[in-house]
Design an enzyme around this catalytic site. Structure first.
Site, PDB file in Angstrom:
ATOM      1  CG  ASP A  13      36.469  31.991  42.820  1.00 35.79           C
ATOM      2  OD1 ASP A  13      35.677  32.887  42.516  1.00 35.79           O
ATOM      3  OD2 ASP A  13      37.324  31.537  42.034  1.00 35.79           O
ATOM      4  CE  LYS A  16      36.456  38.316  47.059  1.00 33.11           C
ATOM      5  NZ  LYS A  16      37.116  37.100  46.602  1.00 33.11           N
ATOM      6  N   GLY A  40      32.769  37.523  40.846  1.00 31.39           N
ATOM      7  CA  GLY A  40      31.462  36.875  40.907  1.00 31.39           C
ATOM      8  C   GLY A  40      31.083  36.685  42.352  1.00 31.39           C
ATOM      9  CG  HIS A  41      31.170  39.190  45.128  1.00 29.63           C
ATOM     10  ND1 HIS A  41      31.480  40.396  45.692  1.00 29.63           N
ATOM     11  CD2 HIS A  41      32.352  38.601  44.856  1.00 29.63           C
ATOM     12  CE1 HIS A  41      32.794  40.533  45.752  1.00 29.63           C
ATOM     13  NE2 HIS A  41      33.335  39.459  45.245  1.00 29.63           N
ATOM     14  CD  GLN A 223      39.096  40.235  40.655  1.00 22.56           C
ATOM     15  OE1 GLN A 223      39.531  41.332  40.945  1.00 22.56           O
ATOM     16  NE2 GLN A 223      37.942  40.096  40.053  1.00 22.56           N
TER      17      GLN A 223
HETATM   18  P1  IMP Z   1      41.198  38.661  34.454  1.00 17.92           P
HETATM   19  O1  IMP Z   1      40.964  39.292  35.791  1.00 17.92           O
HETATM   20  O2  IMP Z   1      39.923  38.391  33.702  1.00 17.92           O
HETATM   21  O3  IMP Z   1      42.213  39.398  33.636  1.00 17.92           O
HETATM   22  O4  IMP Z   1      41.839  37.202  34.725  1.00 17.92           O
HETATM   23  C1  IMP Z   1      43.135  37.050  35.265  1.00 17.92           C
HETATM   24  C2  IMP Z   1      43.171  35.893  36.247  1.00 17.92           C
HETATM   25  O5  IMP Z   1      42.394  36.222  37.393  1.00 17.92           O
HETATM   26  C3  IMP Z   1      42.598  34.571  35.718  1.00 17.92           C
HETATM   27  O6  IMP Z   1      43.314  33.509  36.300  1.00 17.92           O
HETATM   28  C4  IMP Z   1      41.180  34.574  36.254  1.00 17.92           C
HETATM   29  O7  IMP Z   1      40.667  33.262  36.373  1.00 17.92           O
HETATM   30  C5  IMP Z   1      41.410  35.217  37.606  1.00 17.92           C
HETATM   31  N1  IMP Z   1      40.213  35.858  38.134  1.00 17.92           N
HETATM   32  C6  IMP Z   1      39.676  37.050  37.773  1.00 17.92           C
HETATM   33  N2  IMP Z   1      38.585  37.325  38.509  1.00 17.92           N
HETATM   34  C7  IMP Z   1      38.441  36.314  39.379  1.00 17.92           C
HETATM   35  C8  IMP Z   1      37.517  36.052  40.443  1.00 17.92           C
HETATM   36  O8  IMP Z   1      36.603  36.830  40.749  1.00 17.92           O
HETATM   37  N3  IMP Z   1      37.706  34.887  41.108  1.00 17.92           N
HETATM   38  C9  IMP Z   1      38.725  34.047  40.836  1.00 17.92           C
HETATM   39  N4  IMP Z   1      39.609  34.242  39.867  1.00 17.92           N
HETATM   40  C10 IMP Z   1      39.476  35.371  39.147  1.00 17.92           C
END
Ligand code: IMP
Length: 429
Positions: A13, A16, A40-41, A223
């Site tokens: 977040d 990007k 999420g972009h 991420q």
């Molecule tokens: P998962 O990727 O859904 O397995 O989540 C694992 C961790 O990564 C959690 O803390 C999510 O909030 C975090 N996470 C996954 N995708 C994103 C992203 O695009 N932005 C920020 N945090 C993310």
């Protein structure tokens, strides 16, 4: 510089979307290489907002886009995201979009398992996006995943599903969940196979050919590096490698294909989900940052935790991702503050350290050591040159550069792409 990797240097977040959009205009190809629709972009173009979570951002600019083998693909989500952005007038055809034939699929059983684990009292709550990302990567590593290419071989698909279910039904029995029939998974896949197969390609091959032709490739990371499965705040991480090096195996190119790594860095820190966050401000400062920075997750709508800039973690990311320069985002959120703190080191059990320790226990015990800088009253929002920035804001930026050991290549001063101060174009060193 031919090929650029964009990587989040904190916990995701960092903004990007806008930077990738800015760079994608200069690129010929845009590639996603890890993660899935947990990302999420948000792209804002001429006042229109596009929200993407699986598709490469370059699509919105009509750039040739690729979903690499390192991505886990939820086929139903793929179809709905394609339909959504096609509905916004963007062309999404196999002319402009390809998916790696060896990308693993996220199935409904992965989503369910993700949620079952998160809701179980005995498990460790990670605060995942519940999209099935982790379970899908587990099956990939466990050598039982259904991959995109399997959709084109219906005669052997059933056997693969049976093998997968031997594992999953045993798990589900243990968790008190109902078992799943092979028929249900088969029809789930057949419902979308025809919509995905036209996009399937030998991505490693096509990318190598395009690279040899001198095309510029932009690798779009999702991420952030602190969510990396090896280098992040394990186990509070995602299930892929999010560091920049993953661009190579996640797309099928060799490491020499990477020429420049741009680390997207927010001027303060945020995190969604559970896990350590040493500079977190669970107080009115965090609330100020969250409200002014609109810190809510694009995918889950969750409120992001907010805190001061942590130079320790970004300095570490600069090294683990080999970052050449950073794009600093959301500086304007700090406008109007009297003082700004920056975490410059940690105290761990009475000793000063300048790195994030690996163990979960030590990560939860580190205490931030702050340096206080003067704030500024003027607005930096929308600035397009250094001359438009107050002296204290420039001092803040310079201090960050010093602390993290990397220079600012781009400074973003609003969600609009024109509101960017360019110091160094990553594509043209
Ligand atoms: P998962 O990727 O859904 O397995 O989540 C694992 C961790 O990564 C959690 O803390 C999510 O909030 C975090 N996470 C996954 N995708 C994103 C992203 O695009 N932005 C920020 N945090 C993310």
């Amino acid at each position: 510089m031919a090929n650029v990797v964009v990587v989040g240097s904190q916990w995701g977040d960092e903004g990007k979307g806008k930077i990738v959009d800015w760079l994608s205009e200069r690129a010929d190809v845009v590639v996603r290489y890890q993660g899935g629709h947990n990302a999420g972009h948000t792209l804002v173009i001429d006042g229109v907002s596009y929200k993407l979570s699986l598709l490469p951002s370059g699509l919105v600019r009509g750039k040739f886009s690729v979903i690499g083998n390192g991505v886990v693909v939820d086929p139903h989500h793929f179809v709905s995201e394609v339909e959504k952005i096609a509905g916004q007038g963007i062309s999404v055809t196999p002319e402009v979009l390809r998916i790696a034939e060896n990308a693993p699929l996220i199935l409904s059983l992965h989503r369910e398992l993700d949620a079952l684990r998160e809701d179980s009292n005995s498990g460790l709550k990670i605060g995942t996006t519940r999209r099935g990302i982790g379970p899908a990567y587990e099956d990939k590593v466990g050598r039982r995943a259904i991959r995109v290419c399997d959709l084109g071989e219906p005669e052997t698909l059933r056997d693969k599903i049976e093998r997968l279910l031997t594992h999953h039904n045993a798990l589900r029995r243990g968790m008190g969940a109902v078992e799943i029939s092979a028929e249900a998974i088969h029809s789930e896949l057949m419902a979308v196979a025809d919509k995905i197969l036209p996009f399937m390609d030998r991505v490693w091959d096509l990318l190598d050919e395009r690279r040899k032709r001198g095309e510029r490739i932009l690798f779009e990371g999702a991420q952030g590096a602190l969510l990396d499965n090896d280098h992040g705040t394990y186990p509070f991480v995602t299930s892929s490698n999010t560091v920049a090096g993953q661009a190579a195996p996640g797309s099928g190119l060799g490491p020499a294909a990477i020429d420049y790594v741009l680390g997207i860095t927010k001027a303060y820190t945020t995190r969604v989900g559970e896990g350590p966050f040493p500079s977190e401000q669970d107080n009115e400062i965090g609330q100020f940052l969250g409200e002014k920075g609109h810190e809510f997750g694009v995918v889950t709508g969750r409120k992001r935790r907010c805190g001061w800039f942590d130079a320790v973690i970004v300095r570490q990311t600069v090294r683990t991702s080999g970052i050449h320069g950073i794009a600093l985002t959301k500086l304007d959120v700090l406008d109007g503050m009297d003082e700004i703190q920056v975490c410059v080191g940690y105290e761990l059990d009475g000793q000063r350290i300048d790195y994030l320790p690996a163990s979960m226990g030590a990560q939860s015990r580190v205490k931030p050591i702050y340096e206080t800088l003067d704030g500024w009253k003027e607005t930096t929002a929308g600035a397009r040159s250094w001359a438009e920035l107050p002296a204290q804001a420039i001092k803040y930026v310079r201090r960050i550069e010093e602390l993290i050991g990397a220079s600012v290549a781009m400074l973003s001063t609003s969600p609009e792409r024109e509101d960017t101060i360019l110091v160094q174009d990553p594509f043209q060193d």
